[in-house]
Design an enzyme around this catalytic site. Structure first.
Site, PDB file in Angstrom:
ATOM      1  N   HIS A 155       0.832  -1.218   0.000  1.00 12.11           N
ATOM      2  CA  HIS A 155       0.000   0.000   0.000  1.00 12.11           C
ATOM      3  C   HIS A 155       0.866   1.269   0.000  1.00 12.11           C
ATOM      4  O   HIS A 155       0.412   2.315   0.457  1.00 12.11           O
ATOM      5  CB  HIS A 155      -0.955   0.041   1.199  1.00 12.11           C
ATOM      6  CG  HIS A 155      -1.737  -1.227   1.381  1.00 12.11           C
ATOM      7  ND1 HIS A 155      -3.008  -1.393   0.881  1.00 12.11           N
ATOM      8  CD2 HIS A 155      -1.415  -2.399   1.982  1.00 12.11           C
ATOM      9  CE1 HIS A 155      -3.434  -2.619   1.185  1.00 12.11           C
ATOM     10  NE2 HIS A 155      -2.485  -3.243   1.842  1.00 12.11           N
ATOM     11  N   SER A 276      15.058  20.682 -16.799  1.00 11.10           N
ATOM     12  CA  SER A 276      13.884  21.495 -17.084  1.00 11.10           C
ATOM     13  C   SER A 276      14.321  22.731 -17.847  1.00 11.10           C
ATOM     14  O   SER A 276      15.401  23.267 -17.605  1.00 11.10           O
ATOM     15  CB  SER A 276      13.217  21.888 -15.769  1.00 11.10           C
ATOM     16  OG  SER A 276      12.447  23.067 -15.932  1.00 11.10           O
ATOM     17  N   LYS A 282      16.407  21.137 -11.713  1.00 12.34           N
ATOM     18  CA  LYS A 282      15.741  19.863 -11.968  1.00 12.34           C
ATOM     19  C   LYS A 282      16.612  18.798 -12.611  1.00 12.34           C
ATOM     20  O   LYS A 282      17.441  19.082 -13.465  1.00 12.34           O
ATOM     21  CB  LYS A 282      14.535  20.100 -12.891  1.00 12.34           C
ATOM     22  CG  LYS A 282      13.432  20.907 -12.227  1.00 12.34           C
ATOM     23  CD  LYS A 282      12.647  20.078 -11.239  1.00 12.34           C
ATOM     24  CE  LYS A 282      11.541  19.384 -12.001  1.00 12.34           C
ATOM     25  NZ  LYS A 282      10.636  18.706 -11.111  1.00 12.34           N
ATOM     26  N   GLU A 289       9.629   7.680 -16.752  1.00  8.85           N
ATOM     27  CA  GLU A 289       8.286   8.229 -16.974  1.00  8.85           C
ATOM     28  C   GLU A 289       7.759   7.866 -18.364  1.00  8.85           C
ATOM     29  O   GLU A 289       6.594   7.493 -18.535  1.00  8.85           O
ATOM     30  CB  GLU A 289       8.301   9.751 -16.828  1.00  8.85           C
ATOM     31  CG  GLU A 289       8.549  10.206 -15.401  1.00  8.85           C
ATOM     32  CD  GLU A 289       8.771  11.714 -15.349  1.00  8.85           C
ATOM     33  OE1 GLU A 289       7.791  12.456 -15.512  1.00  8.85           O
ATOM     34  OE2 GLU A 289       9.925  12.135 -15.170  1.00  8.85           O
TER      35      GLU A 289
END
Ligand code: ARG
Length: 457
Positions: A155, A276, A282, A289
């Site tokens: 979980h 970024s 970043k 992804e």
């Protein structure tokens, strides 16, 4: 002029040509189309349907075309619809009369199914190799961090301490089943449709088993209507790809979480992350992804194929031409995801401090405490309840489980002794789980060694 123009008095409308062509994408089948045609020509000669001389000319011509396409010296023509007619038309242009005999006893319906099966046999082997590389990357990482402990999650909540290596090897097992699925699909698709013709076979004395043997098929398909009418081998291949993509996507999600500032469990190489355009600080896990994102596309192709097939009457319908673009895209997508993810894993470094710190949460050993009570003769349900009450007490008082005194512990757990206080240790907790398949360092070590041997590491 189209190769089928005999019964037509008008040319094809340009919209129809654009709409029905498949050459823009099925050209990738060319090596398999040529391989199939060469076997077919050889068989026609063996059966005395064409002369050996004609067969030799055809085979020589096809080899030249193969060379031309490999060298980029072949112009594909949309007016010739697909790869089959592009190659056949060029062959006849090149060698004249014998070229016009190649299509004897054959239809594009059995031809395309043959090409696809040869192609998928090849791609099954390629995909398996890429999955193997991915397993190697994972096992190498597990080997490098053999004893590193992290919190195991259920979980997405702290559950029990586990070895980082154990987590990685879970994916190695999943990928092994993925490999088995491709090997299994390969067995079913490695059958020859050649000789099925358009639908019903041929009046000519073709030798189907001979072409099957020449092409390395294990058997022929025994029903000509099945041979030209079904695409279950494509559905199955797409399903197998979808399952790999799903596994990669879950691994990606783990990596994305671990790489976040909140977890801080891992580092990734600069070459495998991106920045970024706006925020200078970043460093994003875009490979993971995109792997996760592309999985949706692969699933889509599977559902599209199933949907295309569901209402089709037997046998061949032009709808079946829609079997290719999604399949090719799914294959390209999964193969590139595998290669990129494997390479990215090679740059993954574990932040041992952060993992150890998270794994030091004594709540991870609550189960160990309950199982200790079981060993003292307390029924598990009672033990679970008592430990639960103790955890509740600690939570209400804002203290960690290992900060409570024995006295406090005994309020919830009457049978508790000094020994219980020693259970709050991630390393002993991990190593106490020494059942086969458990996370103990010895067990995981055995698995790492087994995999290293199996993967030639
Ligand atoms: N390009 C076609 C396909 O991929 C080849 C088979 C065409 N057969 C036909 N009867 N038009 O399905």
């Amino acid at each position: 002029m189209a190769l089928w123009s005999g019964r037509f008095s008008e040319g094809t409308d340009s919209l129809v040509q654009q709409f029905t062509q498949s050459i823009s994408y099925d050209k990738r089948l060319y090596p398999f189309d040529i391989q199939g045609s060469k076997a077919h020509a050889q068989m026609l000669a063996k059966q005395g349907i064409i002369s050996q001389n004609d067969a030799d000319e055809i085979i020589k011509g096809l080899d030249q075309i193969l060379q031309d396409i490999n060298d980029g010296n072949f112009e594909f023509d949309e007016a010739l619809e697909d790869i089959h007619m592009n190659i056949e038309a060029r062959l006849t242009e090149r060698i004249g009369a014998p070229g016009a005999k190649l299509h004897t006893g054959r239809s594009r319906n059995d031809q395309v199914a043959t090409d696809e099966r040869l192609y998928l046999r090849f791609e099954a082997d390629q995909t398996v190799e890429l999955i193997r590389d991915m397993q190697r990357s994972l096992v190498s990482l597990a080997d490098k961090y053999r004893a590193l402990i992290m919190p195991g999650f259920t979980h997405l909540q702290h559950a029990q301490p586990v070895l980082f290596a154990h987590h990685l090897l879970a994916y190695v097992e999943m990928l092994e089943r993925d490999i088995e699925r491709f090997q299994d699909a390969r067995k079913r698709l490695n059958r020859s449709p050649l000789g099925a013709g358009a639908i019903a076979g041929s009046t000519l004395p073709l030798d189907r088993n001979y072409t099957a043997k020449l092409l390395g098929f294990d058997d022929i398909l025994h029903n000509s209507m099945d041979a030209v009418g079904d695409r279950d081998y494509i559905v199955e291949f797409l399903a197998d790809l979808a399952i790999v993509a799903m596994h990669l996507s879950r691994l990606s999600e783990d990596i994305i979480l671990w790489f976040s500032q909140e977890f801080g469990f891992i580092g990734l190489g600069d070459a495998f992350t991106t920045g970024s355009s706006l925020m200078p600080q970043k460093k994003n896990p875009d490979v993971a992804e995109l792997t996760r994102g592309k999985t949706g596309r692969v699933y889509g192709h599977l559902i599209a194929m199933l949907t295309t097939l569901k209402g089709l009457p037997l046998t061949y319908n032009r709808d079946l031409q829609e079997d290719k673009e999604g399949l090719f895209d799914a294959i390209d997508t999964v193969k590139l995801s595998l290669a990129t993810m494997s390479a990215m894993l090679g740059t993954l470094t574990a932040n041992e401090k952060a993992m150890a710190k998270a794994a030091a949460d004594p709540a991870l050993e609550a189960t160990d405490l309950a199982e200790w009570l079981v060993k003292q003769g307390v029924p598990f349900r009672d033990a679970h309840h008592q430990v639960g009450a103790f955890v509740g007490f600690c939570a209400r008082n804002g203290i960690a489980l290992n900060a409570a005194s024995l006295e406090d512990m005994r309020k919830s757990i009457p049978a508790a002794t000094e020994e219980c206080l020693k259970l709050f240790n991630a390393s002993s907790s991990v190593n106490a789980r020494s059942l086969e398949g458990g996370t103990a360092t010895v067990r995981v070590g055995e698995q790492i060694d087994r995999w290293k041997k199996a993967l030639g590491l």
